[in-house]
Design a protein around this motif. Sequence first.
Motif, PDB file in Angstrom:
ATOM      1  N   LYS A  58      42.688  36.106  22.705  1.00 47.40           N
ATOM      2  CA  LYS A  58      43.927  36.365  23.446  1.00 47.40           C
ATOM      3  C   LYS A  58      45.031  36.944  22.576  1.00 47.40           C
ATOM      4  O   LYS A  58      46.007  37.471  23.087  1.00 47.40           O
ATOM      5  CB  LYS A  58      44.470  35.047  24.026  1.00 47.40           C
ATOM      6  N   ASN A  64      50.806  27.494  20.268  1.00 47.87           N
ATOM      7  CA  ASN A  64      50.965  27.421  21.731  1.00 47.87           C
ATOM      8  C   ASN A  64      49.751  26.702  22.318  1.00 47.87           C
ATOM      9  O   ASN A  64      48.686  27.282  22.481  1.00 47.87           O
ATOM     10  CB  ASN A  64      51.102  28.844  22.295  1.00 47.87           C
ATOM     11  N   PRO A  65      49.892  25.407  22.630  1.00 39.26           N
ATOM     12  CA  PRO A  65      48.725  24.569  22.947  1.00 39.26           C
ATOM     13  C   PRO A  65      47.982  24.955  24.227  1.00 39.26           C
ATOM     14  O   PRO A  65      48.531  25.617  25.097  1.00 39.26           O
ATOM     15  CB  PRO A  65      49.322  23.176  23.098  1.00 39.26           C
ATOM     16  N   LEU A  66      46.743  24.467  24.305  1.00 39.36           N
ATOM     17  CA  LEU A  66      45.876  24.783  25.442  1.00 39.36           C
ATOM     18  C   LEU A  66      45.764  23.576  26.366  1.00 39.36           C
ATOM     19  O   LEU A  66      45.919  22.429  25.930  1.00 39.36           O
ATOM     20  CB  LEU A  66      44.475  25.150  24.936  1.00 39.36           C
ATOM     21  N   ILE A  67      45.439  23.846  27.618  1.00 31.83           N
ATOM     22  CA  ILE A  67      45.228  22.774  28.578  1.00 31.83           C
ATOM     23  C   ILE A  67      43.741  22.404  28.580  1.00 31.83           C
ATOM     24  O   ILE A  67      42.888  23.290  28.561  1.00 31.83           O
ATOM     25  CB  ILE A  67      45.685  23.246  29.981  1.00 31.83           C
ATOM     26  N   ILE A 102      51.147  16.369  30.693  1.00 27.08           N
ATOM     27  CA  ILE A 102      51.112  16.256  29.228  1.00 27.08           C
ATOM     28  C   ILE A 102      51.017  14.775  28.869  1.00 27.08           C
ATOM     29  O   ILE A 102      51.873  13.981  29.275  1.00 27.08           O
ATOM     30  CB  ILE A 102      52.403  16.852  28.589  1.00 27.08           C
ATOM     31  N   ALA A 143      41.171  25.805  28.241  1.00 28.47           N
ATOM     32  CA  ALA A 143      41.247  27.127  28.848  1.00 28.47           C
ATOM     33  C   ALA A 143      42.685  27.533  29.143  1.00 28.47           C
ATOM     34  O   ALA A 143      43.337  26.926  29.985  1.00 28.47           O
ATOM     35  CB  ALA A 143      40.431  27.180  30.137  1.00 28.47           C
ATOM     36  N   SER A 145      45.223  30.789  30.435  1.00 26.35           N
ATOM     37  CA  SER A 145      45.034  31.869  31.400  1.00 26.35           C
ATOM     38  C   SER A 145      44.293  33.024  30.723  1.00 26.35           C
ATOM     39  O   SER A 145      44.474  33.282  29.527  1.00 26.35           O
ATOM     40  CB  SER A 145      46.392  32.340  31.906  1.00 26.35           C
ATOM     41  N   GLU A 182      49.832  30.039  37.670  1.00 24.14           N
ATOM     42  CA  GLU A 182      49.233  28.957  36.908  1.00 24.14           C
ATOM     43  C   GLU A 182      49.761  27.595  37.382  1.00 24.14           C
ATOM     44  O   GLU A 182      50.784  27.514  38.051  1.00 24.14           O
ATOM     45  CB  GLU A 182      49.529  29.110  35.401  1.00 24.14           C
ATOM     46  N   PRO A 230      60.804  22.404  24.876  1.00 21.58           N
ATOM     47  CA  PRO A 230      59.934  21.253  25.164  1.00 21.58           C
ATOM     48  C   PRO A 230      58.482  21.663  25.363  1.00 21.58           C
ATOM     49  O   PRO A 230      57.581  20.836  25.298  1.00 21.58           O
ATOM     50  CB  PRO A 230      60.515  20.679  26.451  1.00 21.58           C
ATOM     51  N   PRO A 232      55.881  24.769  23.954  1.00 18.46           N
ATOM     52  CA  PRO A 232      55.861  25.937  23.060  1.00 18.46           C
ATOM     53  C   PRO A 232      55.731  27.272  23.793  1.00 18.46           C
ATOM     54  O   PRO A 232      56.278  28.280  23.363  1.00 18.46           O
ATOM     55  CB  PRO A 232      54.640  25.676  22.178  1.00 18.46           C
TER      56      PRO A 232
HETATM   57  P1  AMP Z   1      48.319  28.712  29.686  1.00 20.22           P
HETATM   58  O1  AMP Z   1      47.370  28.149  28.682  1.00 20.22           O
HETATM   59  O2  AMP Z   1      48.476  30.171  29.555  1.00 20.22           O
HETATM   60  O3  AMP Z   1      48.068  28.254  31.090  1.00 20.22           O
HETATM   61  O4  AMP Z   1      49.705  28.029  29.291  1.00 20.22           O
HETATM   62  C1  AMP Z   1      49.753  26.634  29.117  1.00 20.22           C
HETATM   63  C2  AMP Z   1      51.194  26.205  29.053  1.00 20.22           C
HETATM   64  O5  AMP Z   1      51.257  24.792  28.916  1.00 20.22           O
HETATM   65  C3  AMP Z   1      51.915  26.813  27.872  1.00 20.22           C
HETATM   66  O6  AMP Z   1      53.219  27.176  28.263  1.00 20.22           O
HETATM   67  C4  AMP Z   1      51.942  25.661  26.879  1.00 20.22           C
HETATM   68  O7  AMP Z   1      53.020  25.769  25.992  1.00 20.22           O
HETATM   69  C5  AMP Z   1      52.042  24.450  27.801  1.00 20.22           C
HETATM   70  N1  AMP Z   1      51.482  23.269  27.142  1.00 20.22           N
HETATM   71  C6  AMP Z   1      50.179  23.013  26.886  1.00 20.22           C
HETATM   72  N2  AMP Z   1      50.033  21.859  26.202  1.00 20.22           N
HETATM   73  C7  AMP Z   1      51.282  21.368  26.002  1.00 20.22           C
HETATM   74  C8  AMP Z   1      51.805  20.214  25.326  1.00 20.22           C
HETATM   75  N3  AMP Z   1      51.014  19.345  24.717  1.00 20.22           N
HETATM   76  N4  AMP Z   1      53.159  20.037  25.326  1.00 20.22           N
HETATM   77  C9  AMP Z   1      53.967  20.920  25.950  1.00 20.22           C
HETATM   78  N5  AMP Z   1      53.537  22.031  26.582  1.00 20.22           N
HETATM   79  C10 AMP Z   1      52.215  22.269  26.611  1.00 20.22           C
END
Ligand code: AMP
Length: 353
Positions: A58, A64-67, A102, A143, A145, A182, A230, A232
């Motif tokens: 990407k 910038n953390p992942l979900i 979170i 994952a 986006s 999203e 709050p 990233p």
């Molecule tokens: P995306 O992966 O493109 O759907 O974006 C995920 C969003 O969730 C991003 O804006 C991340 O900064 C936010 N996010 C994921 N994990 C955390 C976390 N542990 N704390 C704060 N924000 C998070």
Amino acid sequence: MEFIDLKNIKNVSEYEKLEQAGKIIREGGLVLFPTETVYGLGANGLDSEAVKKIYKAKGRSSDNPLILHISDIEMLGKIAKDISDIEFKLMNAFWPGPFTIILNKTDIVPSSVSGGLDTVGVRMPDNEIARNLIKYADVPIAAPSANISGRPSGTSVEDIYDELADKVDCIVDGGRTNIGVESTVVRVIDDVVHILRPGKITYEQITEVAGTTVVDKHVLGKLEDGTKPPSPGMKYKHYAPNTKCVLVYNKDNNVTRTKLGTLIDNCLKSGEKPLLMCLSDNAKFFKDKNITIIDMGNSLDEISKNIFTDLRKADTFNADLIIIQGVSTEGLGLAIMNRLLRACNYNIITSGD
Ligand code: AMP
Ligand code: MG
């Protein structure tokens, strides 16, 4: 590269085709797959090396953390701890669904997933392909986006094929995603729910379930230089077409329409090419102007479903200015305005003059 076509599923036995994709995830590969919100670029969320491939593909910043996406509640206990009553209440109400919470992470979640934080975003998607894929992988799937960082998110394989096909080991095509923006991202602090990213699950719905809820000020406002956000992701440019964009919104559509008309005329007078992205009634109103118009639809659901495809399409006409009509921030409108404001780099006009 594997390609699994699940666009027109007639029988649940077809989900068995995902066994191969699950194996690819488990063994450290990257799989592009649909969820109900947008497409995800998935990897084994417990495998640090696999996760690093996501950031590379990407071009995403490593802070910038992942979900993490889970298929059932048993997976939750492995990755998150110290879950409060309100957090459980929210998960019960909105899972499976477009809702990310979170939570404090356990040690098995690699810091590459959490961007170095002690917390991790978790979601159980409401999409059979996504959940079957996670089941077959038998690990939580990290994952983000599916898009190159900064670009509009991918809501159909066609939109992102050129951008990502050569960077993944497998593509699962499930057709156009339903929701189009999203997931809602929240964090609970001292029993107050903070919305960090708005989505299909609205402020109004969350308030009804959990009581006091606040929309973080960065959802509609620009991050001031040097401030630590709050979430990233708020720091980074997102959703932006390459063409310059301006957003126009007033709660009185006559005022909005006047401004759209003035902007179009000013562009044409100075020999520039405008492109208009607006709701159906305004698209009809301006149809005799000699300009390209992208009809965003009539309802918030329709707008949200097509918004990223519309933004991508708008970029292909070589316009000098993309003029976009905004919507009210009520309900799903908050998520739409959050994406549009960022697409326009907060360049918004709210008056008719
Ligand atoms: P995306 O992966 O493109 O759907 O974006 C995920 C969003 O969730 C991003 O804006 C991340 O900064 C936010 N996010 C994921 N994990 C955390 C976390 N542990 N704390 C704060 N924000 C998070
Ligand atoms: Mg994203």
